[in-house]
Structures are given as C-alpha cells and as structure tokens.
Design a protein around this motif. Structure first.
Motif, PDB file in Angstrom:
ATOM      1  N   LEU A 224       3.040   4.647   5.577  1.00  0.00           N
ATOM      2  CA  LEU A 224       3.896   4.488   4.396  1.00  0.00           C
ATOM      3  C   LEU A 224       3.427   3.313   3.537  1.00  0.00           C
ATOM      4  O   LEU A 224       3.371   3.408   2.301  1.00  0.00           O
ATOM      5  CB  LEU A 224       5.346   4.278   4.833  1.00  0.00           C
ATOM      6  N   LEU A 225       3.103   2.196   4.222  1.00  0.00           N
ATOM      7  CA  LEU A 225       2.633   1.028   3.474  1.00  0.00           C
ATOM      8  C   LEU A 225       1.325   1.343   2.747  1.00  0.00           C
ATOM      9  O   LEU A 225       1.137   0.956   1.584  1.00  0.00           O
ATOM     10  CB  LEU A 225       2.436  -0.153   4.424  1.00  0.00           C
ATOM     11  N   PHE A 226       0.431   2.043   3.417  1.00  0.00           N
ATOM     12  CA  PHE A 226      -0.848   2.389   2.791  1.00  0.00           C
ATOM     13  C   PHE A 226      -0.649   3.354   1.621  1.00  0.00           C
ATOM     14  O   PHE A 226      -1.314   3.232   0.581  1.00  0.00           O
ATOM     15  CB  PHE A 226      -1.789   3.012   3.833  1.00  0.00           C
ATOM     16  N   ALA A 227       0.268   4.307   1.779  1.00  0.00           N
ATOM     17  CA  ALA A 227       0.519   5.261   0.689  1.00  0.00           C
ATOM     18  C   ALA A 227       1.039   4.531  -0.550  1.00  0.00           C
ATOM     19  O   ALA A 227       0.654   4.844  -1.686  1.00  0.00           O
ATOM     20  CB  ALA A 227       1.514   6.323   1.139  1.00  0.00           C
ATOM     21  N   GLY A 228       1.937   3.552  -0.335  1.00  0.00           N
ATOM     22  CA  GLY A 228       2.473   2.805  -1.473  1.00  0.00           C
ATOM     23  C   GLY A 228       1.418   1.988  -2.189  1.00  0.00           C
ATOM     24  O   GLY A 228       1.315   2.014  -3.423  1.00  0.00           O
ATOM     25  N   THR A 229       0.592   1.262  -1.419  1.00  0.00           N
ATOM     26  CA  THR A 229      -0.434   0.422  -2.063  1.00  0.00           C
ATOM     27  C   THR A 229      -1.576   1.262  -2.619  1.00  0.00           C
ATOM     28  O   THR A 229      -2.144   0.937  -3.676  1.00  0.00           O
ATOM     29  CB  THR A 229      -0.985  -0.602  -1.061  1.00  0.00           C
ATOM     30  N   ALA A 230      -1.932   2.365  -1.930  1.00  0.00           N
ATOM     31  CA  ALA A 230      -3.015   3.218  -2.427  1.00  0.00           C
ATOM     32  C   ALA A 230      -2.648   3.859  -3.759  1.00  0.00           C
ATOM     33  O   ALA A 230      -3.512   4.065  -4.628  1.00  0.00           O
ATOM     34  CB  ALA A 230      -3.362   4.288  -1.397  1.00  0.00           C
ATOM     35  N   SER A 231      -1.370   4.180  -3.945  1.00  0.00           N
ATOM     36  CA  SER A 231      -0.963   4.782  -5.220  1.00  0.00           C
ATOM     37  C   SER A 231      -1.158   3.823  -6.391  1.00  0.00           C
ATOM     38  O   SER A 231      -1.314   4.251  -7.538  1.00  0.00           O
ATOM     39  CB  SER A 231       0.503   5.223  -5.149  1.00  0.00           C
ATOM     40  N   LEU A 232      -1.179   2.509  -6.094  1.00  0.00           N
ATOM     41  CA  LEU A 232      -1.380   1.528  -7.165  1.00  0.00           C
ATOM     42  C   LEU A 232      -2.764   1.634  -7.788  1.00  0.00           C
ATOM     43  O   LEU A 232      -2.999   1.096  -8.870  1.00  0.00           O
ATOM     44  CB  LEU A 232      -1.158   0.109  -6.628  1.00  0.00           C
ATOM     45  N   LEU A 233      -3.672   2.311  -7.116  1.00  0.00           N
ATOM     46  CA  LEU A 233      -5.006   2.501  -7.681  1.00  0.00           C
ATOM     47  C   LEU A 233      -4.953   3.277  -8.996  1.00  0.00           C
ATOM     48  O   LEU A 233      -5.810   3.115  -9.862  1.00  0.00           O
ATOM     49  CB  LEU A 233      -5.885   3.233  -6.663  1.00  0.00           C
TER      50      LEU A 233
ATOM     51  N   THR B 244      -6.213  -3.530  -5.917  1.00  0.00           N
ATOM     52  CA  THR B 244      -5.532  -2.616  -5.002  1.00  0.00           C
ATOM     53  C   THR B 244      -5.928  -2.908  -3.558  1.00  0.00           C
ATOM     54  O   THR B 244      -5.075  -2.905  -2.641  1.00  0.00           O
ATOM     55  CB  THR B 244      -5.868  -1.155  -5.345  1.00  0.00           C
ATOM     56  N   ALA B 245      -7.204  -3.188  -3.317  1.00  0.00           N
ATOM     57  CA  ALA B 245      -7.652  -3.515  -1.955  1.00  0.00           C
ATOM     58  C   ALA B 245      -7.012  -4.809  -1.472  1.00  0.00           C
ATOM     59  O   ALA B 245      -6.563  -4.907  -0.316  1.00  0.00           O
ATOM     60  CB  ALA B 245      -9.173  -3.630  -1.926  1.00  0.00           C
ATOM     61  N   VAL B 246      -6.940  -5.803  -2.368  1.00  0.00           N
ATOM     62  CA  VAL B 246      -6.319  -7.080  -1.983  1.00  0.00           C
ATOM     63  C   VAL B 246      -4.838  -6.877  -1.643  1.00  0.00           C
ATOM     64  O   VAL B 246      -4.326  -7.412  -0.642  1.00  0.00           O
ATOM     65  CB  VAL B 246      -6.492  -8.111  -3.108  1.00  0.00           C
ATOM     66  N   LEU B 247      -4.126  -6.088  -2.464  1.00  0.00           N
ATOM     67  CA  LEU B 247      -2.712  -5.827  -2.194  1.00  0.00           C
ATOM     68  C   LEU B 247      -2.528  -5.051  -0.888  1.00  0.00           C
ATOM     69  O   LEU B 247      -1.576  -5.316  -0.125  1.00  0.00           O
ATOM     70  CB  LEU B 247      -2.109  -5.043  -3.362  1.00  0.00           C
ATOM     71  N   THR B 248      -3.418  -4.113  -0.627  1.00  0.00           N
ATOM     72  CA  THR B 248      -3.306  -3.333   0.607  1.00  0.00           C
ATOM     73  C   THR B 248      -3.426  -4.236   1.835  1.00  0.00           C
ATOM     74  O   THR B 248      -2.611  -4.156   2.769  1.00  0.00           O
ATOM     75  CB  THR B 248      -4.392  -2.239   0.638  1.00  0.00           C
ATOM     76  N   VAL B 249      -4.418  -5.097   1.850  1.00  0.00           N
ATOM     77  CA  VAL B 249      -4.606  -6.016   2.973  1.00  0.00           C
ATOM     78  C   VAL B 249      -3.417  -6.960   3.090  1.00  0.00           C
ATOM     79  O   VAL B 249      -2.904  -7.222   4.191  1.00  0.00           O
ATOM     80  CB  VAL B 249      -5.925  -6.798   2.810  1.00  0.00           C
ATOM     81  N   PHE B 250      -2.975  -7.488   1.935  1.00  0.00           N
ATOM     82  CA  PHE B 250      -1.859  -8.442   1.961  1.00  0.00           C
ATOM     83  C   PHE B 250      -0.596  -7.797   2.518  1.00  0.00           C
ATOM     84  O   PHE B 250       0.122  -8.401   3.333  1.00  0.00           O
ATOM     85  CB  PHE B 250      -1.608  -8.970   0.548  1.00  0.00           C
ATOM     86  N   VAL B 251      -0.290  -6.575   2.082  1.00  0.00           N
ATOM     87  CA  VAL B 251       0.924  -5.908   2.538  1.00  0.00           C
ATOM     88  C   VAL B 251       0.847  -5.589   4.030  1.00  0.00           C
ATOM     89  O   VAL B 251       1.816  -5.789   4.785  1.00  0.00           O
ATOM     90  CB  VAL B 251       1.170  -4.628   1.711  1.00  0.00           C
ATOM     91  N   GLN B 252      -0.299  -5.110   4.482  1.00  0.00           N
ATOM     92  CA  GLN B 252      -0.436  -4.764   5.895  1.00  0.00           C
ATOM     93  C   GLN B 252      -0.319  -6.007   6.782  1.00  0.00           C
ATOM     94  O   GLN B 252       0.417  -6.015   7.779  1.00  0.00           O
ATOM     95  CB  GLN B 252      -1.776  -4.064   6.144  1.00  0.00           C
TER      96      GLN B 252
END
Length: 429
Positions: free
Chosen positions: A88-97, A57-65
């Motif tokens: 919005l981007l953080f909310a989407g990736t954070a939910s993947l946790l 999830t952390a890797v996806l968050t950094v990649f998306v941002q």
C-alpha cells in the motif's frame, strides 16, 4: 508632393522594455530573483508533463518505507507493517511519479491507499505525506476542488474508522479514538491548504510575469525590426530617388550633351556608394546586435550634403537655422536628419516645384523642423512604398514628438516636426 501620405497612419510605437533591474536595498526588499521567476527546478510549461519526477519519487518512497518502520516502533498498539502494508505504501508513493501528468487521479490514489492503510490498523506516520504531496500538486495545477475532495475523502474515512468502524477492523482490541485527536488532523489539513494555496498563487504570478517578459521581448524585437525597416527605407528612398532622377537626365542628354550625362553618372555613382555604405552599416548591426557602429550616425551637421544631393536632381534648397547651435542628443539628431531627408525626397518624387525651404529652429527643450515646397503635386506614380510619412511619424513619436504634414493654404506642401531634446531625469532607485 506626396499627397497620398495624408491617408497614412503612423501612431507611436509602444515603449520597449520595462524599468532597469533594481539593485541594492530596493532589490532586497522585493526578495531573491527566484521568488519572482520560480525556482530553477519548478518551471511552468510543457516540461512538467514531459519529464517524470523520478528522483523525488524515489526519495519519498524510501523515506515513507523507512519512516513507517520507525513509526511502528512507537505505536505498539497498531498492527506491524507487513507485506500488504508495504505494498500500500509503495502504491501511494509510486503514483506520485505521475502527479504532474494526472494530478487529480494521483490525489485520489494517495488518499485511497491511505484510507485502506489506516483501516487495516497500520501505524500512523509518513503515509500521510503522500496524500499531502498528491493534493499539493493537484492544487498548484489548478484542480483545487478535486484536491479538497481527496482530502475530504481521507478525513471522512478516518472519522468512520476511528469512531465507528474500529470494532470491525484490526487491531481487534482497538478502541475509539479521542475526538481531540481529530484536531491534529484538522490542523494538518489546514496546513496543507495554506501551503498549497500559497504555492498556487505564486505559480500563477510566475506564469504571468513570464508571459509579460516574453511579450516585452517580442515587443522589443518588433520595435527593433521596425527601426531597421525605417532606416533602410529612408536610406534607400533618398538615394534611389537621386539615382532615378540622374539616370533620366543621363539618358536624355547622352547624345546631345555627353558632358552633362557624365556628370549625372558621377552623381549616380556617389549616391549609390553612399547608400551601400549606410545599408551595410544597418546590416552589420543586424548581424551583431549591440555592437558599436563603425561610423557615426548622420545628424543635422550633414544638412549641406542633403542640399548638395538635392541640387544634383535640379532641386534648389534653402536652409535657415534659428536658435542655439548646441548639439542635439544622438537620437533626436538622427531623427531630425532622416525627417528632413525624407521630406526632401518626397519633394523630388511628388512635386513639380524645383525649390524647397528648410527651417531648423532650436529651442532649449525641442527642435522644430519645417520643410516647404511651392507645389503643385505631379499626380504621377513615383514608385516607392508610400510609407515615408508613416516612418517620419514613427520617428517623431519614438521621441515623444509630433509630425504635421499637408497642403499649404497658398499651395504647395508643408511638413512640420517638433522633436523634444530633453530626456526625463532618471528616477532614483
């Protein structure tokens, strides 16, 4: 004879385990081991719901941002990502946790944040990856219709934004999107569907194969437990029967014939020592599975010992051997010895006859054993578990053989066993 054994069951045990693991080209054709068992980081079970995927999830968050920043540079006609876009981007990736614990909720959350993000006029880019991961997890977890509903919501929202609502949404100078662009979205959806369904199918196969392996392991454990139980029963039943008879003789003659009583006690000592040795060997095998036994397993070459022990109980045994004198395979040799041992034990316990005959007929592909006594049955309770005949049947069935036991037409009791001595040739791998 042991008349109650006629009611005993004793079907053949199920074969343990499966074929040996393939090696060489045959194994290469079936793919690497993880293709059949699942990669080590993706296992089926409760672990998925206990551990949160922090790292991915952390890797996806950094990649998306970071990826959105680069995507915005190539789309100057779209709104630049601001604080709301980042949220919005953080909310989407954070939910993947929580995608393993709540896959349906996460799929709709990622799709919803993506719709709002695109509706606000922000650039296309890695935001769609969050939807792909959320829906992929939902499909693999078995919530395929919910996942397709989330994808459908995203697609429908994109159609409304790109072709009808664009004039009311930022950026203000934006026009309708070309319908050809929808083909790209369609291809993206189909790709997600194909990959997700493939992963779901493979995961179900991994789950099935794992369950089959666990079932085979339990079956092997049950069969080993049953084998040990048979071995202990046969050892103890025979030796304790000899001890019981000799103890009765010793008590009866203790005063009138002390020398004969001494002989009975000597027999008891020898039988108990032998029983303790065999029991210790079985228990050593339990303590160290796979260890080589310290003493060879008994076989038909020890028939004279059985005859001598039977003679000490007052039973006269006549042994007749027919056919080749070639040695038997270890499994068949042990089973043959134990079957004859149990049959003679039953004569001592349950028959009034003081004579028994043992026939051993060796053919090239099988050995036939026949134990007869003249009867009749004593009709008295002789103790024991009543599992002797069932144990004999299990031993024979494990080798693909048969056991027949029952009264003879002319009186008495007969046990006949046929044990194959040839093993099927191994298949070439």
């Amino acid at each position: 004879m042991e008349q109650q054994h006629q009611r005993d069951g004793g079907g053949p045990p199920r074969a343990a385990g499966g074929p040996p693991p393939l090696r060489g080209p045959a194994a290469w054709r079936q793919g690497p081991p993880w293709w059949h068992q699942g990669p080590p980081w993706w296992r089926i079970g409760d672990a998925d719901t206990r551990r949160l995927p922090w790292l991915t999830t952390a890797v996806l968050t950094v990649f998306v941002q970071v990826g959105t920043t680069f995507a915005a540079e190539g789309q100057p006609d779209r709104e630049s990502p601001d604080g709301f876009a980042r949220a919005l981007l953080f909310a989407g990736t954070a939910s993947l946790l929580f995608r393993h614990r709540h896959p349906v909720l996460v799929a709709y959350t990622t799709a919803g944040t993506a719709v709002v993000y695109l509706g606000a006029g922000y650039p296309y880019g890695p935001v769609l990856i969050t939807v792909a991961v959320g829906c992929f997890t939902a499909v693999v977890a078995g919530h395929r219709y919910a996942a397709w509903g989330a994808v459908g919501m995203l697609w429908a929202g994109h159609l409304l934004i790109a072709h009808w609502l664009y004039q009311y949404l930022p950026p203000g100078d934006d026009g309708p999107s070309s319908w050809g662009g929808e083909v790209v979205i369609a291809v993206w959806v189909v790709a997600i569907a194909a990959v997700s369904e493939l992963a779901r199918t493979r995961r179900e196969q991994w789950a099935k194969e794992r369950a089959e392996r666990e079932l085979a392991a339990r079956r092997r454990a049950d069969e080993e437990r049953l084998r040990m139980a048979r071995e202990l029963h046969d050892v103890l039943a025979h030796s304790i029967s000899v001890i019981n008879v000799q103890a009765g003789v010793g008590l009866a003659l203790l005063d009138s014939d002390p020398e004969q009583a001494r002989t009975a006690l000597t027999t008891i000592k020898a039988a108990s020592k032998e029983a303790l040795g065999e029991v210790r060997q079985v228990l050593d095998t339990l303590r160290a599975p796979g260890a080589a036994p310290r003493a060879p397993a008994p076989g038909l070459d020890r028939l004279p010992e059985l005859v001598e022990q039977a003679r000490s109980t007052g039973l006269t045994v006549t042994v007749t051997t027919e056919g080749s004198r070639a040695s038997l395979p270890p499994g068949a040799d042990l089973a043959a010895f134990r079957i004859v041992q149990e049959a003679l034990t039953n004569v001592v316990r349950h028959s009034e006859s003081r004579t028994a005959t043992v026939l051993v007929h060796r053919a090239p592909d099988a050995v036939t054993l026949r134990v007869d006594d003249e009867g009749p049955a004593t009709g008295a309770e002789a103790g024991g578990s009543g599992n002797g005949l069932a144990g004999m049947r299990e031993r024979a069935a494990a080798l693909g053989g048969t056991i027949e036991a029952g009264p003879r037409p002319d009186g008495g009791f007969r046990v006949t066993a046929v044990l194959p001595t040839r093993t099927a040739p191994e298949e070439n791998q």
